[in-house]
Design a protein around this motif. Structure first.
Motif, PDB file in Angstrom:
ATOM      1  N   LEU A   5      10.607   8.910   8.417  1.00 40.03           N
ATOM      2  CA  LEU A   5       9.944   7.934   7.715  1.00 40.03           C
ATOM      3  C   LEU A   5      10.539   6.479   8.051  1.00 40.03           C
ATOM      4  CD1 LEU A   5       7.527   8.145   5.700  1.00 40.03           C
ATOM      5  CD2 LEU A   5       9.285   8.380   3.759  1.00 40.03           C
ATOM      6  N   ARG A  25       5.148   0.371   2.207  1.00 43.82           N
ATOM      7  CA  ARG A  25       3.843   0.306   1.817  1.00 43.82           C
ATOM      8  C   ARG A  25       3.131   0.958   2.871  1.00 43.82           C
ATOM      9  NH1 ARG A  25       1.291  -4.284  -0.518  1.00 43.82           N
ATOM     10  NH2 ARG A  25      -0.424  -2.908  -1.109  1.00 43.82           N
ATOM     11  N   TYR A  26       2.867   0.405   3.985  1.00 41.48           N
ATOM     12  CA  TYR A  26       2.350   0.785   5.202  1.00 41.48           C
ATOM     13  C   TYR A  26       2.546   2.273   5.472  1.00 41.48           C
ATOM     14  CZ  TYR A  26       0.841  -3.823   5.974  1.00 41.48           C
ATOM     15  OH  TYR A  26       0.386  -5.413   5.835  1.00 41.48           O
ATOM     16  N   PHE A  28       3.690   4.762   3.757  1.00 43.86           N
ATOM     17  CA  PHE A  28       3.263   5.698   2.642  1.00 43.86           C
ATOM     18  C   PHE A  28       1.929   5.871   2.820  1.00 43.86           C
ATOM     19  CE2 PHE A  28       7.525   5.739   1.195  1.00 43.86           C
ATOM     20  CZ  PHE A  28       7.667   7.121   0.781  1.00 43.86           C
ATOM     21  N   PHE A  29       0.989   4.741   3.212  1.00 50.73           N
ATOM     22  CA  PHE A  29      -0.404   4.829   3.343  1.00 50.73           C
ATOM     23  C   PHE A  29      -0.838   5.689   4.565  1.00 50.73           C
ATOM     24  CE2 PHE A  29      -3.634   3.480   6.440  1.00 50.73           C
ATOM     25  CZ  PHE A  29      -4.592   3.340   5.405  1.00 50.73           C
ATOM     26  N   ILE A  30       0.034   5.438   5.564  1.00 52.02           N
ATOM     27  CA  ILE A  30      -0.007   6.418   6.881  1.00 52.02           C
ATOM     28  C   ILE A  30       0.157   7.929   6.456  1.00 52.02           C
ATOM     29  CG2 ILE A  30       1.157   6.960   9.277  1.00 52.02           C
ATOM     30  CD1 ILE A  30       1.454   3.933   9.788  1.00 52.02           C
ATOM     31  N   LEU A  31       1.281   7.919   5.988  1.00 55.60           N
ATOM     32  CA  LEU A  31       1.632   9.303   5.483  1.00 55.60           C
ATOM     33  C   LEU A  31       0.467   9.972   4.552  1.00 55.60           C
ATOM     34  CD1 LEU A  31       3.892  11.536   5.190  1.00 55.60           C
ATOM     35  CD2 LEU A  31       4.680  10.336   2.930  1.00 55.60           C
ATOM     36  N   ASN A  32      -0.167   9.384   3.758  1.00 52.78           N
ATOM     37  CA  ASN A  32      -1.097  10.042   2.963  1.00 52.78           C
ATOM     38  C   ASN A  32      -2.371   9.814   3.316  1.00 52.78           C
ATOM     39  OD1 ASN A  32       0.874  10.497   0.939  1.00 52.78           O
ATOM     40  ND2 ASN A  32       1.019   8.430  -0.070  1.00 52.78           N
ATOM     41  N   ALA A  33      -2.555   8.917   4.377  1.00 53.10           N
ATOM     42  CA  ALA A  33      -4.167   8.862   4.720  1.00 53.10           C
ATOM     43  C   ALA A  33      -4.621  10.115   5.399  1.00 53.10           C
ATOM     44  CB  ALA A  33      -4.106   7.706   5.789  1.00 53.10           C
TER      45      ALA A  33
END
Lengths: 196, 196
Positions: A5, A25-26, A28-33
């Motif tokens: 990460l 933020r980006y 975590f966006f990638i992680l959760n997308a």
């Protein structure tokens, strides 16, 4: 912090204007997308890095020999818009005001930095103006000292031809950048272009 | 517009808070960046999507069975910080103030939305408190109605144990101004004033 990460955050921090918090933020966006969304992103990145090259006619970005605009038979081939960068070209396209074709210089002349006509796509422009059925050359360069000088140079080099050389209007704030102009302002600038 | 570039811009527009212009800037950054930098980015994305999972003990993100914090023998295992999300955990780690271990709930209780203790990692927390040599449970949940309710619930469930249950202080942010603090925060700051 999980090390993968951290690596992703470090990569994202290299994006223009992105600091630690935005990168996080980006990440975590990638992680959760959705997996499929990220697959699309990675594919798009790889295609852009692998396939994008310059249009053999106007030097815009394309993944084929000719770019979308040069391939489009509905464009008015008598009007040629001279522009500094593909980013500026996208901004002009967004305004929807210009239906002609383009020539991307990839820079402007800056003699003090050693950038003469040969370092940008200027000779190619002069050849095109003589060989293609162009009636008007519209200069849409940024209103900087170098942009102005390049405009004058082009005007001078085309004075023995019959083409009209015009320049987009100073609707663009002086010192500003085409890249950030809103479509309406850009559209007005095309509408009120003046003969030079 | 070159279609691959358009696809990349569309993918980047899905990032939180990113609109057309920012996505375009990012796309051109990717286009112009060193191949190796972008390879690192793509690799980091793929590792995060493929390898990241939850720590089997504290439920933080990790690419191994136990996360960095749980593996670190220098951490104080008698102090357990209960936190909502891995993002909050990273923020606490950045502060450098806490040297204990964590438990990530992955949310807070929100009965109206159907999120009870079983939907977050609450039972796992209660088991850990009983099985591990924990002396203090520090609740670092966000000061929302749900965060408060979850804190009360945890306090209630641990009342028959000998562990101390504490909560991080609410108050005026350091560097902040009383003038701009909301009444609730100011009220809390007065309520939890400390003797100096």
């Amino acid at each position: 912090m999980a090390s993968p990460l951290e690596k992703l955050i470090n990569s994202l921090k290299k994006f223009p204007g992105v600091g630690e918090k935005t990168a996080t933020r980006y990440a975590f966006f990638i992680l959760n997308a959705d997996r499929s969304e990220i697959d699309d992103l990675v594919k798009a990145i790889e295609i852009v890095k692998r396939d994008l090259r310059l249009c053999s006619r106007c030097f815009h970005l394309t993944d084929e020999d000719l770019c979308n605009v040069c391939r489009d038979s509905r464009r008015d081939r008598s009007r040629l818009c001279v522009i500094e960068s593909p980013l500026d070209l996208l901004a002009v396209e967004k305004s929807g005001q210009f239906k002609g074709i383009y020539h991307v210089l990839h820079g402007v002349m800056a003699p003090l930095d050693g950038i003469g006509p040969g370092e940008i796509r200027l000779n190619e422009l002069l050849v095109r103006v003589r060989e293609e059925p162009i009636a008007e050359v519209i200069l849409a360069l940024n209103p900087t000292v170098e942009g102005e000088a390049t405009a004058s140079f082009i005007k001078e080099r085309l004075k023995d031809t019959k083409v009209i050389v015009s320049r987009i209007a100073y609707g663009i704030p002086v010192g500003g950048s085409l890249e950030y102009a809103d479509p309406l302002t850009l559209g007005r600038a095309f509408e009120h272009r003046t003969k030079i």
